[in-house]
Motif scaffolding. Structure first.
Motif, short mmCIF file in Angstrom:
data_model
loop_
_atom_site.label_atom_id
_atom_site.label_comp_id
_atom_site.label_asym_id
_atom_site.label_seq_id
_atom_site.Cartn_x
_atom_site.Cartn_y
_atom_site.Cartn_z
N UNK A 11 0.86 -1.17 0.00
CA UNK A 11 0.00 0.00 0.00
C UNK A 11 0.90 1.22 0.00
N UNK A 12 0.82 2.09 -1.03
CA UNK A 12 1.63 3.30 -1.03
C UNK A 12 1.17 4.27 0.06
N UNK A 13 2.14 4.91 0.71
CA UNK A 13 1.85 5.85 1.80
C UNK A 13 2.58 7.16 1.57
N UNK A 107 11.29 3.43 0.68
CA UNK A 107 12.04 3.06 -0.53
C UNK A 107 12.90 4.22 -1.04
N UNK A 108 12.41 5.44 -0.86
CA UNK A 108 13.13 6.66 -1.21
C UNK A 108 12.47 7.77 -0.39
N UNK A 109 13.01 9.00 -0.42
CA UNK A 109 12.38 10.06 0.39
C UNK A 109 10.89 10.27 0.10
N UNK A 111 8.94 7.79 -1.53
CA UNK A 111 8.31 6.51 -1.83
C UNK A 111 8.30 5.62 -0.58
N UNK A 112 7.12 5.52 0.04
CA UNK A 112 6.93 4.73 1.25
C UNK A 112 5.83 3.72 0.97
N UNK A 113 6.00 2.50 1.47
CA UNK A 113 4.94 1.51 1.33
C UNK A 113 4.73 0.78 2.66
N UNK A 114 3.52 0.30 2.81
CA UNK A 114 3.22 -0.65 3.87
C UNK A 114 3.10 -1.99 3.15
N UNK A 115 4.07 -2.87 3.39
CA UNK A 115 4.01 -4.22 2.82
C UNK A 115 3.20 -5.08 3.79
#
Length: 151
Positions: A11-13, A107-109, A111-115
């Protein structure tokens, strides 16, 4: 042996992975105010709110039905992951194993995800796969995104 499986989704955050992880690790008591359409209550049955091994009881709505879930918490600070290990409740009526891992990855400044990883095993071959519960936890993670940003 009954059917078992693993579902994985991301889920992208927005914001920071640390902030999201803190909310899921330490602040479950805020969930009913943040996403009351999903979670109506969270109480500690044994342990402390933010302790490894704590047992919590969740009152929630899945597919329009009120349900209860009792879980044991496992915390992995190094990987910013929280595991909800199913003990009792509605989902455990059809599943023998129900573990949901929420891992927050920067993942990057920007790009955040909830796996989300769901590990499950049916009680019998006639039991349904927990696809509806995967949709539920994915929706819950997505809906918490806006609340974490406002905090």
């Amino acid at each position: 042996m009954a059917t078992s499986g693993t579902y994985v989704t991301e889920v992208p955050l927005k914001g920071s992975a640390e902030k999201h992880y803190k909310r899921w690790r330490n602040e479950n008591h805020l969930f009913p105010d943040a996403i009351g359409h999903h979670i109506q209550g969270v109480t500690v049955h044994d342990g402390e709110w933010d302790s490894h091994g704590a047992i919590k009881i969740w009152n929630y709505t899945c597919d329009g039905k009120p349900e209860v879930f009792k879980e044991r918490r496992e915390i992995d600070d190094e990987n910013m992951a929280v595991t909800f290990r199913g003990l009792e409740g509605h989902v455990m009526e059809t599943l023998k194993v129900y573990d949901v891992i929420f891992q927050f990855i920067q993942k990057s400044p920007e790009d955040i995800v909830c796996k989300i990883t769901m590990i499950w095993e049916k009680r019998t071959d006639d039991s349904p796969e927990p696809i509806n519960y995967m949709k539920f936890v994915k929706s819950m993670a997505a809906d918490m995104d806006n609340h974490v940003l406002k905090a």
